[in-house]
Scaffold this motif. Sequence first.
Motif, PDB file in Angstrom:
ATOM      1  N   SER A  94       0.834  -1.205   0.000  1.00 21.52           N
ATOM      2  CA  SER A  94       0.000   0.000   0.000  1.00 21.52           C
ATOM      3  C   SER A  94       0.865   1.250   0.000  1.00 21.52           C
ATOM      4  N   ILE A  95       0.344   2.302  -0.629  1.00 17.79           N
ATOM      5  CA  ILE A  95       0.939   3.640  -0.586  1.00 17.79           C
ATOM      6  C   ILE A  95      -0.183   4.604  -0.212  1.00 17.79           C
ATOM      7  N   LYS A  96      -0.124   5.152   0.986  1.00 14.19           N
ATOM      8  CA  LYS A  96      -1.220   5.982   1.479  1.00 14.19           C
ATOM      9  C   LYS A  96      -0.737   7.392   1.816  1.00 14.19           C
ATOM     10  N   LEU A  97      -1.503   8.361   1.366  1.00 18.90           N
ATOM     11  CA  LEU A  97      -1.227   9.755   1.684  1.00 18.90           C
ATOM     12  C   LEU A  97      -1.421   9.982   3.177  1.00 18.90           C
ATOM     13  N   ASP A  98      -0.482  10.671   3.815  1.00 18.03           N
ATOM     14  CA  ASP A  98      -0.583  10.982   5.241  1.00 18.03           C
ATOM     15  C   ASP A  98      -0.039  12.391   5.470  1.00 18.03           C
ATOM     16  N   LYS A  99      -0.936  13.351   5.462  1.00 23.43           N
ATOM     17  CA  LYS A  99      -0.535  14.748   5.586  1.00 23.43           C
ATOM     18  C   LYS A  99      -0.064  15.115   6.989  1.00 23.43           C
ATOM     19  N   THR A 100      -0.200  14.185   7.943  1.00 23.71           N
ATOM     20  CA  THR A 100       0.288  14.456   9.298  1.00 23.71           C
ATOM     21  C   THR A 100       1.791  14.229   9.422  1.00 23.71           C
ATOM     22  N   LEU A 101       2.369  13.580   8.422  1.00 26.64           N
ATOM     23  CA  LEU A 101       3.814  13.300   8.470  1.00 26.64           C
ATOM     24  C   LEU A 101       4.608  14.593   8.342  1.00 26.64           C
ATOM     25  N   GLN A 102       5.604  14.742   9.182  1.00 28.39           N
ATOM     26  CA  GLN A 102       6.513  15.880   9.120  1.00 28.39           C
ATOM     27  C   GLN A 102       7.908  15.355   8.787  1.00 28.39           C
ATOM     28  N   THR A 103       8.233  15.342   7.503  1.00 31.48           N
ATOM     29  CA  THR A 103       9.532  14.797   7.086  1.00 31.48           C
ATOM     30  C   THR A 103       9.971  15.416   5.773  1.00 31.48           C
ATOM     31  N   ASP A 104      11.280  15.509   5.606  1.00 31.93           N
ATOM     32  CA  ASP A 104      11.818  15.926   4.310  1.00 31.93           C
ATOM     33  C   ASP A 104      12.562  14.771   3.646  1.00 31.93           C
ATOM     34  N   ASN A 105      12.417  13.569   4.222  1.00 30.36           N
ATOM     35  CA  ASN A 105      12.974  12.379   3.579  1.00 30.36           C
ATOM     36  C   ASN A 105      12.177  12.060   2.324  1.00 30.36           C
ATOM     37  N   MET A 106      12.854  11.753   1.235  1.00 33.14           N
ATOM     38  CA  MET A 106      12.198  11.441  -0.021  1.00 33.14           C
ATOM     39  C   MET A 106      12.294   9.949  -0.320  1.00 33.14           C
ATOM     40  N   ILE A 107      11.266   9.424  -0.997  1.00 32.54           N
ATOM     41  CA  ILE A 107      11.249   8.015  -1.389  1.00 32.54           C
ATOM     42  C   ILE A 107      11.126   7.935  -2.906  1.00 32.54           C
ATOM     43  N   CYS A 108      11.959   7.078  -3.511  1.00 32.34           N
ATOM     44  CA  CYS A 108      11.848   6.839  -4.953  1.00 32.34           C
ATOM     45  C   CYS A 108      12.249   5.401  -5.240  1.00 32.34           C
ATOM     46  N   PRO A 109      12.009   4.922  -6.457  1.00 33.75           N
ATOM     47  CA  PRO A 109      12.429   3.557  -6.791  1.00 33.75           C
ATOM     48  C   PRO A 109      13.940   3.402  -6.657  1.00 33.75           C
ATOM     49  N   GLY A 110      14.381   2.170  -6.384  1.00 32.36           N
ATOM     50  CA  GLY A 110      15.811   1.889  -6.328  1.00 32.36           C
ATOM     51  C   GLY A 110      16.468   2.129  -7.670  1.00 32.36           C
ATOM     52  N   LEU A 111      17.742   2.450  -7.647  1.00 30.06           N
ATOM     53  CA  LEU A 111      18.459   2.787  -8.873  1.00 30.06           C
ATOM     54  C   LEU A 111      18.846   1.526  -9.645  1.00 30.06           C
ATOM     55  N   VAL A 112      18.916   1.670 -10.961  1.00 23.14           N
ATOM     56  CA  VAL A 112      19.228   0.561 -11.860  1.00 23.14           C
ATOM     57  C   VAL A 112      20.395   0.977 -12.746  1.00 23.14           C
ATOM     58  N   ASP A 113      21.501   0.266 -12.676  1.00 26.25           N
ATOM     59  CA  ASP A 113      22.708   0.612 -13.427  1.00 26.25           C
ATOM     60  C   ASP A 113      23.067  -0.537 -14.368  1.00 26.25           C
ATOM     61  N   LEU A 114      22.967  -0.286 -15.667  1.00 25.35           N
ATOM     62  CA  LEU A 114      23.211  -1.323 -16.662  1.00 25.35           C
ATOM     63  C   LEU A 114      24.672  -1.416 -17.083  1.00 25.35           C
ATOM     64  N   GLN A 115      25.556  -0.662 -16.399  1.00 30.24           N
ATOM     65  CA  GLN A 115      26.972  -0.693 -16.801  1.00 30.24           C
ATOM     66  C   GLN A 115      27.876  -0.503 -15.588  1.00 30.24           C
ATOM     67  N   ILE A 116      28.180  -1.626 -14.948  1.00 30.34           N
ATOM     68  CA  ILE A 116      29.075  -1.644 -13.786  1.00 30.34           C
ATOM     69  C   ILE A 116      30.265  -2.531 -14.118  1.00 30.34           C
ATOM     70  N   ASN A 117      31.425  -1.916 -14.373  1.00 34.24           N
ATOM     71  CA  ASN A 117      32.647  -2.674 -14.635  1.00 34.24           C
ATOM     72  C   ASN A 117      33.314  -3.144 -13.340  1.00 34.24           C
ATOM     73  N   GLY A 118      33.030  -2.411 -12.276  1.00 32.09           N
ATOM     74  CA  GLY A 118      33.606  -2.720 -10.981  1.00 32.09           C
ATOM     75  C   GLY A 118      33.199  -1.669  -9.976  1.00 32.09           C
TER      76      GLY A 118
END
Length: 379
Positions: free
Chosen positions: A24-48
């Motif tokens: 679930s993803i639910k809106l909660d306007k009572t939250l006091q935060t500046d932490n951001m959430i986004c999808p995990g990163l995807v890297d198609l070119q990692i040599n090392g």
Amino acid sequence: MLNGVHYKTNNPVKITFEKDLIASIKLDKTLQTDNMICPGLVDLQINGFKGVDFNEEGLSVDSVVLVTRELWKAGVTSYFPTLITNSDENICATLETIEQACEKHSLIDKTISGIHLEGPFLSSEDGPRGAHPLKHIKAPDWDLLNKWQTIARGRIKMITISPEWPESVNFIKCCRSSGILVAIGHTNANEEQIRNAVQAGARLSTHLGNATHLMLPRHSNYIWEQLASEQLWSSIIADGFHLPPALLKVFLKIKEGQSILVSDSTKFAGLPPGSYSSHIGGAIELNSEGRLFMKDKPKMLAGSARSLLNCIDHLVNSEITSLETALDMASFKPLELLGKHYLYGMEEGKKADLIIFKRVSGKIRLLKTIKAGEVVYKA
């Protein structure tokens, strides 16, 4: 449960998981935060990363695990170990090791979502070839690729080739029918060869603008031809060193909605500034800004030592694009290119691959990485 600001809507939300999915993803306007959430990163070119090179002899299962864990600390929840041009024996050995790591560790298996072969079917020309060893460059060979794919147990999901070889069109068609993404890179192909490759099924330009001749014809060249193709996406290294801001702006405007970020990181990414030795470039230097260059030729780059987080920061701080767009280019867009966008994203029922971060003084400060519903990194 995760609390934070949705990176697209800027609304405070609560996210819950059920096993490896977003419940679930639910809106909660009572939250006091500046932490951001986004999808995990995807890297198609990692040599090392962090001292480990996928292309050096003696790669171990523990080293593959180490790279994966260090990438979690950089917000990467899916990546392609990238094998550059090498001997057949070394490529076979590396594929075996990566396969063993995936078989032994389920979460590593989920994070390594494919393998990228960047060679050996590249241009033999100085300039486009880059640092790839000439002695191992060869024409596209479907039987050889099948041999490697058997060793990798089907994990090879992407290959970069130069379509200047006569065998290219049939090879690309075979790759496409087998579900392997074909990218054009390290190329000296002419316009017709590029168009034929696209018609055969090539869908991406690998690190567009890099691995080229120092001088090109101003009107007719392989960069313009790839930019002009509406079917080709582009991957770019936006670390602040590989491409100047003006060129990044042009590329992103022309390839709007068809651009992805790659780090193209070497084993020196994540290491402290200093002098190092590379099996390809010899004596190299990593400065405090993250620029990796040849010690005896300071103007020449020796690869990338930056992560996708650094690339996102550079695009945003240089006002080349928005934070939302840069994050999409490093997370959702690669999955769209791979045809996996229906599995991932900030929606209920999608895979729980997420990161939580803050923007502090123009930099992303990663707080938490979630892979398949598990917290794999916490600051």
